[in-house]
Design a protein around this motif. Structure first.
Motif, PDB file in Angstrom:
ATOM      1  N   ALA A  37       0.818  -1.214   0.000  1.00 41.86           N
ATOM      2  CA  ALA A  37       0.000   0.000   0.000  1.00 41.86           C
ATOM      3  C   ALA A  37       0.853   1.265   0.000  1.00 41.86           C
ATOM      4  CB  ALA A  37      -0.936  -0.006   1.215  1.00 41.86           C
ATOM      5  N   ILE A  38       1.883   1.300   0.838  1.00 38.05           N
ATOM      6  CA  ILE A  38       2.710   2.512   0.884  1.00 38.05           C
ATOM      7  C   ILE A  38       3.498   2.677  -0.402  1.00 38.05           C
ATOM      8  CG2 ILE A  38       4.641   1.341   2.058  1.00 38.05           C
ATOM      9  CD1 ILE A  38       3.568   4.999   2.507  1.00 38.05           C
ATOM     10  N   THR A  39       4.019   1.576  -0.950  1.00 41.78           N
ATOM     11  CA  THR A  39       4.777   1.667  -2.197  1.00 41.78           C
ATOM     12  C   THR A  39       3.870   2.082  -3.358  1.00 41.78           C
ATOM     13  OG1 THR A  39       6.238  -0.092  -1.393  1.00 41.78           O
ATOM     14  CG2 THR A  39       6.356   0.447  -3.731  1.00 41.78           C
ATOM     15  N   TYR A  40       2.683   1.494  -3.421  1.00 41.60           N
ATOM     16  CA  TYR A  40       1.755   1.818  -4.504  1.00 41.60           C
ATOM     17  C   TYR A  40       1.328   3.285  -4.421  1.00 41.60           C
ATOM     18  CZ  TYR A  40      -2.211   1.471  -7.704  1.00 41.60           C
ATOM     19  OH  TYR A  40      -3.068   1.657  -8.755  1.00 41.60           O
ATOM     20  N   ALA A  41       1.012   3.751  -3.209  1.00 45.19           N
ATOM     21  CA  ALA A  41       0.588   5.144  -3.040  1.00 45.19           C
ATOM     22  C   ALA A  41       1.676   6.111  -3.486  1.00 45.19           C
ATOM     23  CB  ALA A  41       0.212   5.402  -1.576  1.00 45.19           C
ATOM     24  N   LEU A  42       2.920   5.805  -3.153  1.00 47.33           N
ATOM     25  CA  LEU A  42       4.022   6.694  -3.511  1.00 47.33           C
ATOM     26  C   LEU A  42       4.309   6.658  -5.006  1.00 47.33           C
ATOM     27  CD1 LEU A  42       6.420   5.929  -0.518  1.00 47.33           C
ATOM     28  CD2 LEU A  42       5.078   8.009  -0.881  1.00 47.33           C
ATOM     29  N   LEU A  43       4.200   5.471  -5.610  1.00 50.77           N
ATOM     30  CA  LEU A  43       4.481   5.360  -7.042  1.00 50.77           C
ATOM     31  C   LEU A  43       3.383   5.977  -7.901  1.00 50.77           C
ATOM     32  CD1 LEU A  43       5.884   1.702  -7.205  1.00 50.77           C
ATOM     33  CD2 LEU A  43       7.178   3.804  -7.512  1.00 50.77           C
ATOM     34  N   GLN A  44       2.125   5.867  -7.461  1.00 45.09           N
ATOM     35  CA  GLN A  44       1.004   6.378  -8.248  1.00 45.09           C
ATOM     36  C   GLN A  44       0.633   7.811  -7.886  1.00 45.09           C
ATOM     37  OE1 GLN A  44      -0.306   4.588 -10.828  1.00 45.09           O
ATOM     38  NE2 GLN A  44       1.324   3.146 -10.314  1.00 45.09           N
ATOM     39  N   GLY A  45       1.212   8.345  -6.814  1.00 46.38           N
ATOM     40  CA  GLY A  45       0.901   9.702  -6.389  1.00 46.38           C
ATOM     41  C   GLY A  45       1.089  10.760  -7.462  1.00 46.38           C
ATOM     42  N   PRO A  46       2.217  10.728  -8.213  1.00 45.89           N
ATOM     43  CA  PRO A  46       2.403  11.759  -9.243  1.00 45.89           C
ATOM     44  C   PRO A  46       1.290  11.783 -10.290  1.00 45.89           C
ATOM     45  CG  PRO A  46       4.471  10.643  -8.793  1.00 45.89           C
ATOM     46  CD  PRO A  46       3.412   9.895  -8.055  1.00 45.89           C
ATOM     47  N   THR A  62      -3.200  13.801  -2.752  1.00 42.06           N
ATOM     48  CA  THR A  62      -4.396  14.050  -1.942  1.00 42.06           C
ATOM     49  C   THR A  62      -5.645  13.457  -2.580  1.00 42.06           C
ATOM     50  OG1 THR A  62      -4.696  16.203  -3.028  1.00 42.06           O
ATOM     51  CG2 THR A  62      -3.431  16.171  -0.970  1.00 42.06           C
ATOM     52  N   SER A  63      -5.474  12.651  -3.635  1.00 44.78           N
ATOM     53  CA  SER A  63      -6.620  12.004  -4.270  1.00 44.78           C
ATOM     54  C   SER A  63      -7.174  10.919  -3.359  1.00 44.78           C
ATOM     55  CB  SER A  63      -6.211  11.396  -5.613  1.00 44.78           C
ATOM     56  OG  SER A  63      -5.324  10.304  -5.409  1.00 44.78           O
ATOM     57  N   MET A 114      -4.898   4.378   0.098  1.00 42.38           N
ATOM     58  CA  MET A 114      -3.758   3.468   0.190  1.00 42.38           C
ATOM     59  C   MET A 114      -2.852   3.835   1.361  1.00 42.38           C
ATOM     60  SD  MET A 114      -4.367   1.251  -2.105  1.00 42.38           S
ATOM     61  CE  MET A 114      -2.834   0.342  -2.309  1.00 42.38           C
ATOM     62  N   LEU A 115      -2.656   5.127   1.604  1.00 43.93           N
ATOM     63  CA  LEU A 115      -1.834   5.550   2.745  1.00 43.93           C
ATOM     64  C   LEU A 115      -2.492   5.150   4.063  1.00 43.93           C
ATOM     65  CD1 LEU A 115      -0.674   9.077   1.515  1.00 43.93           C
ATOM     66  CD2 LEU A 115       0.752   7.054   1.813  1.00 43.93           C
ATOM     67  N   ALA A 154      -2.877   1.465   8.816  1.00 42.49           N
ATOM     68  CA  ALA A 154      -3.658   0.468   9.555  1.00 42.49           C
ATOM     69  C   ALA A 154      -2.978  -0.899   9.543  1.00 42.49           C
ATOM     70  CB  ALA A 154      -5.064   0.371   8.954  1.00 42.49           C
ATOM     71  N   ALA A 155      -2.463  -1.299   8.384  1.00 39.86           N
ATOM     72  CA  ALA A 155      -1.790  -2.593   8.282  1.00 39.86           C
ATOM     73  C   ALA A 155      -0.504  -2.615   9.103  1.00 39.86           C
ATOM     74  CB  ALA A 155      -1.482  -2.915   6.814  1.00 39.86           C
ATOM     75  N   THR A 156       0.200  -1.493   9.163  1.00 36.65           N
ATOM     76  CA  THR A 156       1.420  -1.422   9.964  1.00 36.65           C
ATOM     77  C   THR A 156       1.111  -1.586  11.445  1.00 36.65           C
ATOM     78  OG1 THR A 156       2.478   0.019   8.337  1.00 36.65           O
ATOM     79  CG2 THR A 156       3.409   0.015  10.560  1.00 36.65           C
TER      80      THR A 156
END
Length: 532
Positions: free
Chosen positions: A242-251, A256-257, A263-264, A269-271
């Motif tokens: 989730a964190i990797t996907y959010a960071l990669l797809q953020g641009p 803030t979408s 995903m963040l 929550a998963a952490t």
């Protein structure tokens, strides 16, 4: 009977030779795995044109490797502890080499994306195993050298990835970016078969090794997954994905979408669930007690802060060189060669400085030099040339080399049965912080760039304005890492931790040391060297 003139060193010489082969296998595997993080970026336009990929498919080609790699790292570390370093290292290389061959021969985006996902899974087995080998299968001197070589190999791969990808894409064909992994990976596999010890990992339940022609062969049918922490596997996998996907797809979607924020939130929550689960399961994937040691917890934080700063400079300096200064992809990649050269030349110096001045001063000094380098690079402008960037890039290369004792110290404080687990944490911190560093640098750059454009600045000037601010923020984060490493690696902090250890056998001399003399100049008795 001893025959005059024969090798008089005997077992010692054979052990030294085996150690060199072990380091060769480990460094080669780490290099090729790390390079696949960045080697494809320059070739993406050519690849898109030839395979007819959409923008969405191209993004998945670029990010699928990192997604599966980072998501499965903790699983790879746990499997290493359960089934042994050698089997997981060899299995990971076999998967990586096979999927690289498939990726190179891919005729569609779907096949290429699937191959990249499998590649990342192989890499997630390889990286924890390489560090676990250094933590367990070599002596203190070999561990210091090996940790330096491993860190330098990873940093070299990140620096040389763009130049390799640029040269291959411009003068050969993009498929060779993947095909070149095959001979390199096979070479590491052959050396690993010969050099890596076959004894089981501590506390491990290993698969059987069936003999064929006098050589052990891994029997995958005997893999025992009963001790694999499934709740930890699920929660850690969801958190890292989730964190990797959010960071990669953020641009693309915006940080803030709804998708990015969801995903963040899922990652947080998963952490939290992962930490709670690991406190109660009998065989946790990551023992939280690892983070009680100041070297491991402080070292992890310092690794993350270094990754936040250094990965952004590799990615966005390449864009700066091509889009602002007009460099070709090959020439832009060649600009990072000084970083690679300084890394190689400075690693031996780091080992000597660590032995004389202490790891705390060496690592903190290295991170401070990296921060200075980032500030120097940030001063480049539209009219700059390569020579203006050279001092800053040289500082980044030399400073990064000086941080190599950090990895060795983190490995030294983990017991043998947790070496894979600890190695996976180190690798995951490095991988995720790299992705986060690119995302953070990009967010700062784009925000400042848009502000400058709205104020009437030219596009090139607006980019440079955002680029400079992003690197200055990165320099501040790396400088914070220097402060963290200075405190967490300081002998007085370690001595305070050792006083809290129980008194049986192995820790008695450590507690005696901590109570008598926690100064950096004290000679460390016996096993205390593992902790300092």
């Amino acid at each position: 009977m001893t025959i005059p003139g024969r090798n008089s060193e005997g077992p010692a010489a054979q052990s030294a030779g085996r150690s060199r082969l072990v380091l060769t296998a480990v460094a080669t595997a780490a290099f090729v795995v790390a390079m696949d993080n960045t080697v494809l970026n320059v070739a993406l336009p050519t690849l898109q044109s030839e395979l007819g990929l959409s923008v969405s498919e191209l993004e998945w080609v670029a990010t699928s490797y990192i997604l599966s790699f980072s998501t499965l790292l903790l699983v790879g570390g746990r499997l290493t502890d359960l089934h042994g370093r050698r089997p997981m290292f060899l299995l990971g290389l076999a998967v990586f080499v096979g999927s690289s061959a498939v990726a190179g021969s891919a005729t569609s985006g779907d096949i290429l994306i699937a191959a990249r996902l499998v590649q990342g899974g192989g890499a997630a087995l390889i990286m924890p195993a390489t560090l676990a080998v250094l933590a367990t299968d070599v002596d203190n001197r070999g561990r210091q050298l090996g940790a330096g070589v491993w860190t330098a190999a990873v940093a070299l791969a990140l620096a040389l990835g763009p130049v390799t990808g640029g040269i291959v894409a411009q003068h050969w064909h993009w498929r060779w970016i993947f095909y070149l992994n095959v001979p390199v990976g096979l070479a590491a596999l052959v050396v690993g078969l010969r050099a890596l010890p076959t004894q089981p990992a501590p506390r491990a339940t290993r698969p059987s090794l069936r003999s064929r022609g006098g050589r052990p062969k891994l029997d995958l049918s005997k893999l025992d997954l009963s001790k694999l922490d499934l709740p930890g596997l699920l929660t850690s996998g969801v958190a890292l994905f989730a964190i990797t996907y959010a960071l990669l797809q953020g641009p693309e979607h915006g940080y803030t979408s709804f998708l990015s924020l969801t995903m963040l939130a899922l990652a947080v929550a998963a952490t939290v669930l992962f930490v709670l689960v690991e406190r109660v399961v009998p065989d946790p994937m990551v023992e939280m007690s690892l983070f009680r040691h100041p070297v491991f917890s402080g070292g992890t934080v310092a690794q993350v802060l270094w990754g936040l700063g250094i990965n952004g400079v590799f990615f966005f300096t390449s864009l700066f060189l091509q889009d602002v200064l007009g460099f070709s992809p090959t020439r832009a990649g060649m600009a990072f060669i000084p970083v690679a050269v300084l890394l190689v030349l400075t690693v031996p110096v780091a080992a000597k400085l660590s032995a004389t001045a202490g790891a705390h001063w060496t690592v903190a000094g290295g991170l401070a030099v990296v921060a200075v380098g980032l500030v120097l690079v940030s001063r480049a402008g539209v009219g700059s040339d390569f020579l203006d960037l050279l001092p800053g890039l040289a500082c980044i290369g030399a400073g990064s080399a000086l941080t190599t004792p950090l990895t060795e110290r983190m490995l030294a404080v983990t017991a043998g049965g947790r070496s894979g687990m600890a190695s996976a944490v180190v690798s995951a911190a490095r991988e995720v912080s790299g992705v986060f560093g690119i995302a953070l640098t990009g967010a700062i750059l784009l925000t400042r760039q848009e502000s400058a454009l709205a104020a009437g600045a030219l596009p090139a000037d607006a980019f440079v304005s955002g680029y400079a601010l992003a690197l200055q923020v990165a320099a501040g984060l790396v400088a914070l890492g220097a402060a963290v490493s200075l405190v967490s690696l300081h002998p007085s902090a370690i001595a305070r931790h050792l006083r809290r250890l129980p008194a049986p056998a192995e820790t008695t001399c450590l507690r005696d040391y901590a109570g008598v003399d926690p100064s950096p100049d004290a000679e460390l008795p016996g096993v205390a060297h593992r902790f300092l």
